[in-house]
Design a protein around this motif. Structure first.
Motif, PDB file in Angstrom:
ATOM      1  N   GLY A   9     -19.559  54.332  71.892  1.00 45.97           N
ATOM      2  CA  GLY A   9     -18.403  55.225  71.954  1.00 45.97           C
ATOM      3  C   GLY A   9     -17.530  55.162  70.713  1.00 45.97           C
ATOM      4  O   GLY A   9     -18.036  55.109  69.580  1.00 45.97           O
ATOM      5  N   ASP A  10     -16.220  55.177  70.945  1.00 43.29           N
ATOM      6  CA  ASP A  10     -15.256  55.190  69.836  1.00 43.29           C
ATOM      7  C   ASP A  10     -15.557  54.122  68.782  1.00 43.29           C
ATOM      8  O   ASP A  10     -15.474  54.391  67.575  1.00 43.29           O
ATOM      9  CB  ASP A  10     -13.835  54.946  70.373  1.00 43.29           C
ATOM     10  N   ALA A  11     -15.870  52.903  69.239  1.00 41.85           N
ATOM     11  CA  ALA A  11     -16.070  51.801  68.291  1.00 41.85           C
ATOM     12  C   ALA A  11     -17.213  52.128  67.324  1.00 41.85           C
ATOM     13  O   ALA A  11     -17.116  51.873  66.114  1.00 41.85           O
ATOM     14  CB  ALA A  11     -16.361  50.504  69.049  1.00 41.85           C
ATOM     15  N   ALA A  12     -18.281  52.717  67.839  1.00 43.40           N
ATOM     16  CA  ALA A  12     -19.411  53.072  66.985  1.00 43.40           C
ATOM     17  C   ALA A  12     -19.023  54.180  66.012  1.00 43.40           C
ATOM     18  O   ALA A  12     -19.363  54.138  64.823  1.00 43.40           O
ATOM     19  CB  ALA A  12     -20.603  53.507  67.847  1.00 43.40           C
ATOM     20  N   VAL A  13     -18.292  55.165  66.504  1.00 39.25           N
ATOM     21  CA  VAL A  13     -17.856  56.263  65.632  1.00 39.25           C
ATOM     22  C   VAL A  13     -16.976  55.709  64.513  1.00 39.25           C
ATOM     23  O   VAL A  13     -17.125  56.073  63.337  1.00 39.25           O
ATOM     24  CB  VAL A  13     -17.092  57.328  66.450  1.00 39.25           C
ATOM     25  N   ARG A  23      -6.168  57.006  65.936  1.00 38.61           N
ATOM     26  CA  ARG A  23      -6.083  57.800  64.700  1.00 38.61           C
ATOM     27  C   ARG A  23      -7.330  58.665  64.470  1.00 38.61           C
ATOM     28  O   ARG A  23      -7.463  59.302  63.432  1.00 38.61           O
ATOM     29  CB  ARG A  23      -5.850  56.894  63.476  1.00 38.61           C
ATOM     30  N   LEU A  24      -8.237  58.720  65.443  1.00 40.56           N
ATOM     31  CA  LEU A  24      -9.396  59.615  65.309  1.00 40.56           C
ATOM     32  C   LEU A  24      -8.934  61.070  65.252  1.00 40.56           C
ATOM     33  O   LEU A  24      -9.424  61.865  64.467  1.00 40.56           O
ATOM     34  CB  LEU A  24     -10.347  59.435  66.501  1.00 40.56           C
ATOM     35  N   ARG A  25      -7.956  61.365  66.092  1.00 42.96           N
ATOM     36  CA  ARG A  25      -7.496  62.756  66.182  1.00 42.96           C
ATOM     37  C   ARG A  25      -6.450  63.051  65.114  1.00 42.96           C
ATOM     38  O   ARG A  25      -5.570  62.229  64.848  1.00 42.96           O
ATOM     39  CB  ARG A  25      -6.910  62.987  67.580  1.00 42.96           C
ATOM     40  N   VAL A  26      -6.558  64.212  64.515  1.00 36.34           N
ATOM     41  CA  VAL A  26      -5.550  64.667  63.559  1.00 36.34           C
ATOM     42  C   VAL A  26      -4.373  65.198  64.372  1.00 36.34           C
ATOM     43  O   VAL A  26      -4.560  66.053  65.249  1.00 36.34           O
ATOM     44  CB  VAL A  26      -6.129  65.772  62.647  1.00 36.34           C
ATOM     45  N   LEU A  30     -19.388  64.458  70.082  1.00 33.45           N
ATOM     46  CA  LEU A  30     -19.156  65.746  70.737  1.00 33.45           C
ATOM     47  C   LEU A  30     -20.126  65.952  71.900  1.00 33.45           C
ATOM     48  O   LEU A  30     -19.766  66.492  72.942  1.00 33.45           O
ATOM     49  CB  LEU A  30     -19.321  66.900  69.734  1.00 33.45           C
ATOM     50  N   ALA A  31     -21.367  65.536  71.710  1.00 30.00           N
ATOM     51  CA  ALA A  31     -22.385  65.783  72.732  1.00 30.00           C
ATOM     52  C   ALA A  31     -22.218  64.861  73.933  1.00 30.00           C
ATOM     53  O   ALA A  31     -22.340  65.298  75.080  1.00 30.00           O
ATOM     54  CB  ALA A  31     -23.785  65.620  72.137  1.00 30.00           C
ATOM     55  N   TYR A  32     -21.963  63.587  73.674  1.00 25.68           N
ATOM     56  CA  TYR A  32     -21.950  62.613  74.771  1.00 25.68           C
ATOM     57  C   TYR A  32     -20.560  62.156  75.160  1.00 25.68           C
ATOM     58  O   TYR A  32     -20.366  61.546  76.210  1.00 25.68           O
ATOM     59  CB  TYR A  32     -22.837  61.411  74.414  1.00 25.68           C
ATOM     60  N   GLY A  33     -19.572  62.422  74.295  1.00 28.68           N
ATOM     61  CA  GLY A  33     -18.213  62.013  74.608  1.00 28.68           C
ATOM     62  C   GLY A  33     -17.981  60.543  74.318  1.00 28.68           C
ATOM     63  O   GLY A  33     -18.918  59.739  74.247  1.00 28.68           O
ATOM     64  N   THR A  34     -16.726  60.206  74.094  1.00 28.72           N
ATOM     65  CA  THR A  34     -16.291  58.816  73.947  1.00 28.72           C
ATOM     66  C   THR A  34     -15.013  58.697  74.765  1.00 28.72           C
ATOM     67  O   THR A  34     -14.584  59.673  75.383  1.00 28.72           O
ATOM     68  CB  THR A  34     -15.980  58.472  72.473  1.00 28.72           C
ATOM     69  N   ASP A  35     -14.382  57.535  74.771  1.00 27.70           N
ATOM     70  CA  ASP A  35     -13.121  57.401  75.517  1.00 27.70           C
ATOM     71  C   ASP A  35     -12.079  58.381  74.989  1.00 27.70           C
ATOM     72  O   ASP A  35     -11.259  58.907  75.739  1.00 27.70           O
ATOM     73  CB  ASP A  35     -12.571  55.970  75.393  1.00 27.70           C
ATOM     74  N   ILE A  92     -12.768  61.206  72.859  1.00 27.49           N
ATOM     75  CA  ILE A  92     -13.230  62.587  72.686  1.00 27.49           C
ATOM     76  C   ILE A  92     -14.051  63.008  73.901  1.00 27.49           C
ATOM     77  O   ILE A  92     -15.124  62.467  74.147  1.00 27.49           O
ATOM     78  CB  ILE A  92     -14.107  62.703  71.409  1.00 27.49           C
ATOM     79  N   ALA A  93     -13.540  63.966  74.673  1.00 26.49           N
ATOM     80  CA  ALA A  93     -14.305  64.458  75.825  1.00 26.49           C
ATOM     81  C   ALA A  93     -15.497  65.268  75.311  1.00 26.49           C
ATOM     82  O   ALA A  93     -15.394  65.941  74.284  1.00 26.49           O
ATOM     83  CB  ALA A  93     -13.416  65.312  76.713  1.00 26.49           C
ATOM     84  N   PRO A  94     -16.639  65.207  75.999  1.00 26.85           N
ATOM     85  CA  PRO A  94     -17.818  65.938  75.512  1.00 26.85           C
ATOM     86  C   PRO A  94     -17.621  67.445  75.596  1.00 26.85           C
ATOM     87  O   PRO A  94     -16.801  67.934  76.358  1.00 26.85           O
ATOM     88  CB  PRO A  94     -18.935  65.484  76.449  1.00 26.85           C
ATOM     89  N   VAL A  95     -18.397  68.175  74.803  1.00 29.00           N
ATOM     90  CA  VAL A  95     -18.344  69.638  74.818  1.00 29.00           C
ATOM     91  C   VAL A  95     -19.661  70.179  75.362  1.00 29.00           C
ATOM     92  O   VAL A  95     -20.631  69.437  75.528  1.00 29.00           O
ATOM     93  CB  VAL A  95     -18.093  70.207  73.404  1.00 29.00           C
TER      94      VAL A  95
END
Lengths: 430, 430
Positions: free
Chosen positions: A45-49, A65-68, A196-201, A203-206
Motif C-alpha cells: 500500500g502507501d508504504a510501497a508507493v 503528503r501523497l495528496r496535493v 489507482l487499480a488496487y487502492g491504498t489506505d 488512495i481509494a481504487p478507481v
C-alpha cells in the motif's frame, strides 16, 4: 531524407506494405520490473508507493503528503503564465462544448408482445488519470482526459502525476482544477497505476485508468487491466497530409514538423499528386528545421519515418489512407470535404488549409487522444462514451413470456442447456 | 453448500470482500504455445493453418477446402431441427430490431467563431467472429456477435469455427446464414485467430476479432491485439438475483441453476431480505439438481461459487450489487423498477418474475455478450458501437483560425512545442 514513393512505380505495392509494417515502437523489457512493483503496492500500500517514489522520483513523502492540497493547487494557479492560463480556459470551454454532444441517450420501448427492452447509460463510479512528469507533462492532455469524464458525470476523478525532485508543472495543476479533477496525488510510474487499480489506505481504487505514460506506465496498465478498465495504449503520434498543387508548401512542412517534433518515433507522411509540391515541401522542411528548437527530434523522425508518396490523383489515394488509418489526417486540397467523405479509417480529419492539426491539439474542441499505429481501423478517439457504460434492460409480462418462451426453450434444448429451458418452462407450467 | 452471508453479521465486510476477490478463472499456461502458433501462421499462412488443423482437430484440409461452401451451408440448413431453426429466426429478428436502435448519429456544427466541428461514425471494414467447437458451439452466440456487426454496416463478416474430426453443428451454420455472415472457415484455435489477424493466401485479414473461446483462443486474441481490435476476454458467466418474500423459490432456484449449468466456474448469487425465501431457494436448488441433465456441473458451481446473502432490506443491498457488478442482475421483488434505477453497475438487468435470464440469452433482443468478473464497473455488453468507430472532424476558415490561433500558440509554447505554435503562427503571419 524521408522515404519517397511513387504509386505508379512497379515496386510501389511492396514498398507501401513495408511502410505499413514499419515498427516505430521501442519495446522495452520492463514487464518483470512492473510485475514486482504492482505486487509490492498490492501488499504494501502507501508504504510501497512512498518507497518507489523516493527511489524513482527522488522525492521523500509521508502518507499525508501523497495528496496535493487545495492550497498547493491555488498557489500553482497564481504561478501560471496569465496568457497560457487564459488559453487553457478557452480550451476547456471548447472541449466541454464539443464533448457535451457525445452524451448518449437511454432508450426503452415495449413491443407488441409486451416485452419491454432498452438500455441505460451510467457514468463510471471513478476514474484515474495518469499524467506523465518531465517534458511530456502536458496540461492540454489533462483537459482532454478529464473533461470528457466530467461531462460523462463521473463523480470522482483522480489524477496522479509524478513530481521528480518535487518539481510540479503549475499549468498541469491548473488544468486539473479547471477540468474539475477531485483528487491529485504526486506519484507516478507503475506504482501510481497499481495504487489507482488496487487502492491504498490513502488512495481509494478507481474503476478505470486513462492517460499516456512511458513504457513502465503502459506495462502497468496492461497488467492491471481486468481489475480496472484502461484506455488504449497510445503509440507514437502520426500525421498524414493529403495535399494538392494549391497547398502552401511552407504550411504543409510546418504541419509535418509539428508532428515530428513530438518524438523521434513520430511519423509524418505527405501524399500528393503534385511532384512540384513534393519537392517544395521537402525543401521547406529543411528550412524550418534550421530554426526549430526541437530540430534534433523532428529531423530524426522525418529522416527515419517520414514519407512522401506521389499518387496519380488524390482520389486514388483513399485506399492508401484507409490502409495507413492515420491518427491525424489533414486534407489541404480543392475538394477537401469530398475526399474526407470517402475516407473510412482515420482518427481525426482536419479540413482545408486553415486547420493545422495543432489547433485540434489544443482548442478545436475534439479530443486529441486518438488511435495510433493503424488502430483507427477499429477504434475511436477518447470521448464521453469511454467514461460511461451501458446496461441493457429487459422486462416480460406474463403474456410476453408465454409468447417468447417456446422459442427460448427450443434454443436452450438445441444448445444442450436444459436448465435454461426449464427456467422458462417452469414459469409456463410446460 | 453455497456460501451463506448475513449483512448484519460483524464479519460480513471481510466475508464480502473475500467473495469479491474469489478467483474463478483457471489461468492455463498456454502463452508459449500460442506465441509459436501465431508466428508459424504469419510465416507459413495456409500451410501452417492446415498443419495445425490436422494436428489439433484431426481434420485433413487443402487450401480450397478451408472455406465452408455455400452448398454445405444450404445442406446444413436442411439438416436443422425445424423448431430450433424457427426459434433462431425469431431470435435473429428480435436481436436485429433491438440493435438497430444503437446505430449512432453523426454530428457537425459551425460555431460563432466559424469553427466547424463534428464527428462521423463508420463501420469497421471487416470483422472476424470466433465460434468455439464442441459443446460450447452455440448458434445463439453467432447471432449475438454477427447481427450487431451487420446492423453496424460491416461489409465483410468472417466466421471461423473448428470442426473436430469434421463434425459441424448445423445450427451454427444456419445462424451464420441467417445473420448474414459472408465467409465461413472450418478452422479454430490460435491458428484461426492468427489467420484472421494476419491473413493467409485464402483468408484476407480482418480489422477486429470477436467471440468467445478457450484459453488458447483468449491468449491468441490478447497476442494479436494491436494488429487487430478484439472484444473483451469473457470470464465465467454469473447471475445475481435480488428477490423478496413474494418471489417464487422454485423459479429463483431454476434461474440460479440455469447460470450454474454453464460451467463449474460460473457463479450464482441470491440476495434477499427474507430468511424463509433463502431457505426455500436452497431446498429448491437441491430438488432441481436431482433431475437436471448437467447437474454435475451446476452442483459444482453452486457448491464452490454460489452464495446466498441476507440483507436487512433490498434497498440497502444496492452498494453490494454495485461492488459485485454482476453480468446478469435479476430483480424479482415488489419494487423491481425502483431498485433497478438505483443500480450503477450491471451488464444487464432482468425485471420481474416473468423475465428469467434465459429469455435474454436467446430471444429478448438485448445482447447476451456481457461484461463478467466485475468488469461491468467499466464496460458494456457487445453492441453496434463495437463494430463502428468515430472520426472527429475539424475545419477552420481563416477568420476562425485568427480567433483561435493565439490560444493554440500560447499553449504550444507553454508545452515547449514550438513547432506546434509555428504551424499556426505561419498561417497568421505572426
Amino acid at each position: 531524407m524521408p522515404l519517397r514513393l511513387d504509386a505508379r512505380d512497379a515496386g510501389f505495392p511492396a514498398a507501401f506494405r513495408s511502410l505499413l509494417g514499419m515498427k516505430r515502437e521501442v519495446s522495452e523489457e520492463v514487464d518483470d520490473a512492473v510485475k514486482a512493483i504492482v505486487s509490492a503496492v498490492i501488499a504494501g500500500g502507501d508504504a510501497a508507493v512512498i518507497d518507489y517514489t523516493s527511489r524513482f522520483d527522488g522525492l521523500s513523502l509521508t502518507p499525508d503528503r501523497l495528496r496535493v492540497s487545495d492550497e498547493e493547487i491555488d498557489a500553482a494557479l497564481d504561478r501560471c503564465d496569465a496568457e497560457a492560463l487564459a488559453a487553457l480556459r478557452v480550451a476547456r470551454e471548447r472541449i466541454e462544448t464539443y464533448h457535451r454532444g457525445q452524451k448518449p441517450t437511454d432508450w426503452s420501448a415495449t413491443d407488441a408482445l409486451g416485452v419491454t427492452a432498452g438500455w441505460r447509460w451510467t457514468a463510471l463510479e471513478s476514474v484515474g488519470l495518469y499524467v506523465p512528469g518531465g517534458t511530456a507533462s502536458y496540461p492540454s492532455s489533462v483537459l482532454m482526459n478529464a473533461v470528457p469524464a466530467k461531462v460523462a458525470g463521473v463523480p470522482r476523478i483522480v489524477m496522479v502525476a509524478p513530481t521528480p525532485r518535487g518539481e510540479t508543472n503549475p499549468l498541469v495543476l491548473a488544468a486539473a482544477r479547471l477540468a474539475g479533477v477531485d483528487e491529485v496525488y504526486r506519484i507516478g510510474g507503475a506504482q501510481a497505476v497499481a495504487a489507482l487499480a488496487y487502492g491504498t489506505d490513502t488512495i481509494a481504487p478507481v474503476a478505470k485508468i486513462v492517460g499516456p505514460g512511458n513504457a513502465y506506465v503502459a506495462a502497468a496498465k496492461r497488467r492491471v487491466f481486468g481489475q480496472v478498465g484502461i484506455d488504449m495504449i497510445a503509440g507514437p503520434s502520426e500525421v498524414l497530409i493529403l495535399a494538392d498543387r494549391d497547398a502552401n508548401p511552407d504550411w504543409v512542412a510546418a504541419d509535418l514538423l509539428a508532428q515530428a517534433e513530438h518524438d523521434t518515433a513520430a511519423q509524418s507522411i505527405l501524399v500528393t499528386d503534385d511532384p512540384a509540391l513534393a519537392d517544395a515541401v521537402e525543401a521547406a522542411v529543411e528550412r524550418h528545421l534550421a530554426t526549430l528548437p526541437r530540430a534534433e527530434i523532428a529531423a530524426a523522425s522525418w529522416r527515419d519515418f517520414g514519407a512522401i508518396i506521389l499518387v496519380p490523383d488524390l482520389a486514388s489515394s483513399i485506399p492508401l489512407v484507409d490502409a495507413i488509418a492515420p491518427e491525424h489526417l489533414e486534407i489541404e486540397a480543392a475538394d477537401a470535404d469530398g475526399l474526407a467523405a470517402r475516407v473510412r479509417n482515420a482518427g481525426s480529419i482536419f479540413l482545408g488549409s486553415h486547420t493545422p492539426e495543432a489547433i485540434g491539439d489544443y482548442v478545436g474542441g475534439p479530443n486529441h487522444v486518438l488511435p495510433t499505429a493503424r488502430s483507427a481501423r477499429f477504434s475511436s478517439g477518447l470521448g464521453v462514451l469511454d467514461f460511461m457504460k451501458r446496461t441493457s434492460i429487459l422486462k416480460c409480462d406474463p403474456a410476453a413470456l408465454r409468447a417468447l418462451g417456446p422459442s427460448a426453450i427450443a434454443l436452450g434444448r438445441a444448445e444442450g442447456l436444459e436448465g435454461h429451458a426449464r427456467s422458462v418452462a417452469i414459469r409456463l407450467n410446460l
